[in-house]
Structures are given as structure tokens and as C-alpha cells.
Motif scaffolding. Sequence first.
Motif, PDB file in Angstrom:
ATOM      1  N   ALA A 174       2.457   3.352   9.549  1.00  0.00           N
ATOM      2  CA  ALA A 174       2.068   1.941   9.525  1.00  0.00           C
ATOM      3  C   ALA A 174       3.318   1.065   9.620  1.00  0.00           C
ATOM      4  N   PRO A 175       3.188  -0.195  10.086  1.00  0.00           N
ATOM      5  CA  PRO A 175       4.361  -1.091  10.143  1.00  0.00           C
ATOM      6  C   PRO A 175       4.969  -1.326   8.763  1.00  0.00           C
ATOM      7  N   SER A 176       6.219  -1.795   8.727  1.00  0.00           N
ATOM      8  CA  SER A 176       6.968  -1.925   7.472  1.00  0.00           C
ATOM      9  C   SER A 176       6.440  -3.031   6.561  1.00  0.00           C
ATOM     10  N   LEU A 177       5.541  -3.916   7.068  1.00  0.00           N
ATOM     11  CA  LEU A 177       5.012  -4.971   6.206  1.00  0.00           C
ATOM     12  C   LEU A 177       3.978  -4.452   5.213  1.00  0.00           C
ATOM     13  N   PHE A 178       3.594  -3.168   5.321  1.00  0.00           N
ATOM     14  CA  PHE A 178       2.702  -2.535   4.345  1.00  0.00           C
ATOM     15  C   PHE A 178       3.516  -1.626   3.419  1.00  0.00           C
ATOM     16  N   VAL A 179       3.007  -1.424   2.199  1.00  0.00           N
ATOM     17  CA  VAL A 179       3.728  -0.634   1.189  1.00  0.00           C
ATOM     18  C   VAL A 179       3.697   0.848   1.547  1.00  0.00           C
ATOM     19  N   ASN A 180       2.516   1.371   1.830  1.00  0.00           N
ATOM     20  CA  ASN A 180       2.345   2.794   2.130  1.00  0.00           C
ATOM     21  C   ASN A 180       2.464   3.012   3.639  1.00  0.00           C
ATOM     22  N   ARG A 181       3.598   3.561   4.074  1.00  0.00           N
ATOM     23  CA  ARG A 181       3.859   3.706   5.510  1.00  0.00           C
ATOM     24  C   ARG A 181       3.103   4.889   6.117  1.00  0.00           C
ATOM     25  N   ASN A 182       3.052   6.013   5.402  1.00  0.00           N
ATOM     26  CA  ASN A 182       2.347   7.203   5.902  1.00  0.00           C
ATOM     27  C   ASN A 182       0.877   7.101   5.507  1.00  0.00           C
ATOM     28  N   CYS A 183       0.057   6.625   6.432  1.00  0.00           N
ATOM     29  CA  CYS A 183      -1.329   6.301   6.076  1.00  0.00           C
ATOM     30  C   CYS A 183      -2.339   7.339   6.550  1.00  0.00           C
ATOM     31  N   GLY A 184      -1.898   8.445   7.145  1.00  0.00           N
ATOM     32  CA  GLY A 184      -2.866   9.465   7.552  1.00  0.00           C
ATOM     33  C   GLY A 184      -2.365  10.329   8.689  1.00  0.00           C
TER      34      GLY A 184
ATOM     35  N   LEU B  84      -2.597   9.869  23.018  1.00  0.00           N
ATOM     36  CA  LEU B  84      -2.571   9.200  21.716  1.00  0.00           C
ATOM     37  C   LEU B  84      -2.371   7.691  21.841  1.00  0.00           C
ATOM     38  N   LYS B  85      -1.596   7.272  22.826  1.00  0.00           N
ATOM     39  CA  LYS B  85      -1.273   5.837  22.974  1.00  0.00           C
ATOM     40  C   LYS B  85      -2.546   5.036  23.237  1.00  0.00           C
ATOM     41  N   GLY B  86      -2.679   3.942  22.496  1.00  0.00           N
ATOM     42  CA  GLY B  86      -3.862   3.097  22.639  1.00  0.00           C
ATOM     43  C   GLY B  86      -4.983   3.461  21.681  1.00  0.00           C
ATOM     44  N   ARG B  87      -4.817   4.555  20.933  1.00  0.00           N
ATOM     45  CA  ARG B  87      -5.845   4.964  19.964  1.00  0.00           C
ATOM     46  C   ARG B  87      -5.857   3.975  18.795  1.00  0.00           C
ATOM     47  N   VAL B  88      -7.057   3.519  18.401  1.00  0.00           N
ATOM     48  CA  VAL B  88      -7.208   2.532  17.320  1.00  0.00           C
ATOM     49  C   VAL B  88      -7.715   3.244  16.067  1.00  0.00           C
ATOM     50  N   LEU B  89      -7.039   2.971  14.939  1.00  0.00           N
ATOM     51  CA  LEU B  89      -7.378   3.614  13.662  1.00  0.00           C
ATOM     52  C   LEU B  89      -7.727   2.545  12.634  1.00  0.00           C
ATOM     53  N   GLU B  90      -8.707   2.816  11.807  1.00  0.00           N
ATOM     54  CA  GLU B  90      -9.125   1.866  10.775  1.00  0.00           C
ATOM     55  C   GLU B  90      -8.713   2.380   9.401  1.00  0.00           C
ATOM     56  N   VAL B  91      -7.984   1.538   8.651  1.00  0.00           N
ATOM     57  CA  VAL B  91      -7.484   1.915   7.322  1.00  0.00           C
ATOM     58  C   VAL B  91      -7.832   0.801   6.347  1.00  0.00           C
ATOM     59  N   ASN B  92      -8.175   1.177   5.120  1.00  0.00           N
ATOM     60  CA  ASN B  92      -8.453   0.177   4.087  1.00  0.00           C
ATOM     61  C   ASN B  92      -7.138  -0.398   3.579  1.00  0.00           C
ATOM     62  N   LEU B  93      -7.110  -1.712   3.354  1.00  0.00           N
ATOM     63  CA  LEU B  93      -5.879  -2.380   2.908  1.00  0.00           C
ATOM     64  C   LEU B  93      -5.457  -1.915   1.515  1.00  0.00           C
ATOM     65  N   ALA B  94      -6.422  -1.497   0.690  1.00  0.00           N
ATOM     66  CA  ALA B  94      -6.100  -0.976  -0.646  1.00  0.00           C
ATOM     67  C   ALA B  94      -5.251   0.284  -0.540  1.00  0.00           C
ATOM     68  N   ASP B  95      -5.509   1.118   0.477  1.00  0.00           N
ATOM     69  CA  ASP B  95      -4.713   2.337   0.684  1.00  0.00           C
ATOM     70  C   ASP B  95      -3.331   2.012   1.226  1.00  0.00           C
ATOM     71  N   LEU B  96      -3.245   0.981   2.056  1.00  0.00           N
ATOM     72  CA  LEU B  96      -1.952   0.629   2.664  1.00  0.00           C
ATOM     73  C   LEU B  96      -1.012  -0.028   1.656  1.00  0.00           C
ATOM     74  N   ASN B  97      -1.568  -0.824   0.736  1.00  0.00           N
ATOM     75  CA  ASN B  97      -0.733  -1.566  -0.216  1.00  0.00           C
ATOM     76  C   ASN B  97      -0.833  -1.053  -1.647  1.00  0.00           C
ATOM     77  N   ASN B  98      -1.567   0.053  -1.853  1.00  0.00           N
ATOM     78  CA  ASN B  98      -1.773   0.621  -3.199  1.00  0.00           C
ATOM     79  C   ASN B  98      -2.268  -0.433  -4.187  1.00  0.00           C
ATOM     80  N   ASP B  99      -3.247  -1.240  -3.750  1.00  0.00           N
ATOM     81  CA  ASP B  99      -3.792  -2.326  -4.574  1.00  0.00           C
ATOM     82  C   ASP B  99      -5.310  -2.337  -4.432  1.00  0.00           C
ATOM     83  N   GLU B 100      -6.014  -1.985  -5.506  1.00  0.00           N
ATOM     84  CA  GLU B 100      -7.475  -1.890  -5.458  1.00  0.00           C
ATOM     85  C   GLU B 100      -8.156  -3.249  -5.283  1.00  0.00           C
ATOM     86  N   ASP B 101      -7.453  -4.343  -5.622  1.00  0.00           N
ATOM     87  CA  ASP B 101      -8.039  -5.687  -5.479  1.00  0.00           C
ATOM     88  C   ASP B 101      -8.231  -6.078  -4.017  1.00  0.00           C
ATOM     89  N   GLN B 102      -7.536  -5.391  -3.114  1.00  0.00           N
ATOM     90  CA  GLN B 102      -7.638  -5.706  -1.679  1.00  0.00           C
ATOM     91  C   GLN B 102      -8.555  -4.734  -0.945  1.00  0.00           C
TER      92      GLN B 102
END
Length: 267
Positions: free
Chosen positions: A35-45, A62-80
Amino acid sequence: MAVGKNKRLTKGGKKGGKKKAGDPLMRKEWYDIKAPSLFVNRNCGKTLVSRTQGTKIATEELKGRVLEVNLADLNNDEDQSYKKIKLCIEEVQGRHCLTDFHALSLTRDKLCSLIRKWYTMIEAHADVKTTDGYVVRMFVTAFTKRRPEQVKANCYAQTAQIRRIRRKMVDIMIAEAGKVQLRELVKKLIPESIGKEIEKHTQGIFPLKDVLVRKVKIMKKPKFDIVKLMEMHGDTGDDAGVAMVVAEGEAAVNTLSAEVAAVAEEE
């Protein structure tokens, strides 16, 4: 029975027999998603792709493949946890897939929990061009709020007020997103700073609550730039360059001092 009526009797069965069904996962390989550096958890899957075979190259698939991730997993914050982020794979380096922001949306249960009777729901959308060339379509949802000490059960806004609020929403979206790059816009979307700005500016028309950016999607992308992508992933930067110069300087001083010491010993 007449000969020729039953085809199974005349023919000697299928030629070649059945093919052995091999395991399809044996022909695939795993890649890490960064994931980009603006998120806390870089290795998201991880993601799966078929191995390179002939003209079908795995990295190009692989290029152009779209992946969906929950923001709580990316930032380690359950409120998001009510926000979903879509990331698009832009580049593959070794076993790492470098991604970029692609879209944002709210979960269905969050949207359903906001909708209530006796309130007015106001929605607006706008197409905005960021300073780095991305055309982004943003959708905002807001709900009317009961005034303090209100006796009346409902708090419906008039049509004229809704139009004024919607116009204000569009203006704020264009002002907030049109003056920044995409990465800065994503930083604004995570803490809902645009929603707070809309809520503050529309208090004079009608008090609002639960002002949220419901959806963001990229309509048009600029020409792919590997340098900008590497900057988003924090792999290149000014600090790294400065550290390298200092290291070179120290090495040079050590070499010079060693030469001076050698000359002194000879004398």
C-alpha cells in the motif's frame, strides 16, 4: 437389435481417453501487495497470478488489477472500519506489487444506519481535477439535524434550502480537492475534514449532521510516472540522498587520514 442403431456398440469408445486434471494452483504464484506510504500498514495482503507462459507475462497480467481493502486494516484503527479503499496495482518490482489509490466508499451497513425517518437526506456530487492531473468524482451525503430544544418531531429542509446547501457542498468539494495533489486529497478524506468543512459552512442555511464523503472514484488518470509512484511508496526522497552524501564524506575523510598517517610513518 439392428446394427447401426446403437452407436455405442459400433464405435470402439472415445479416442485418447480422459485428460488428467492437474491442480490449477500449481501453475500460479503469490505476490505481496504494498500500500502507499500514507497508510500505516504497508503490507496489506497477497494476490495470485498464473506463471509466465509464452506471451502471457505474469507482471503484465497483474498491472491494472484493483483490490479492495478495509481502512481499519490499513491504519490499524477499528473506528475507520466503515470505509473501504480500492487500490490499483501500477508497478511490479520483484515479488512486490506497488499500488496507488483508486477509489473510496462506505460500507452498506454504515449508510443504512444513517438513514432515518423525519430527516432530510441531501446528496451532491462534483468532478474535480487535482493539481497532478487526476479527475476525481466525489459524492457527499448529509442529513438535517434537529435544533436544540426543538418540539416538532421532524426537521425537514425546504427545497430552496436544499438547493443552497447542495451548491455550497459542490463549491467546497472543488475548493478542497482542486488545489491539492491526489495523495493530499486522500489524507483529507480519511479524517473527514471535507465533511466537517461543509457542516461548518452550512450552519447558517440549515444545521447538518453526519456529513460524509460517501464515495470517491478516479475518472481519468494522467500518464503513468514511475518517479511519482516511488515517492508515494517512500522508496526515494531527499533524506536518503543526504544520508548517502554524509556517508561518502566520512569515507573520504578516513581515506585521507590513512594516507596522511602512511606518509608520516615513511618520513
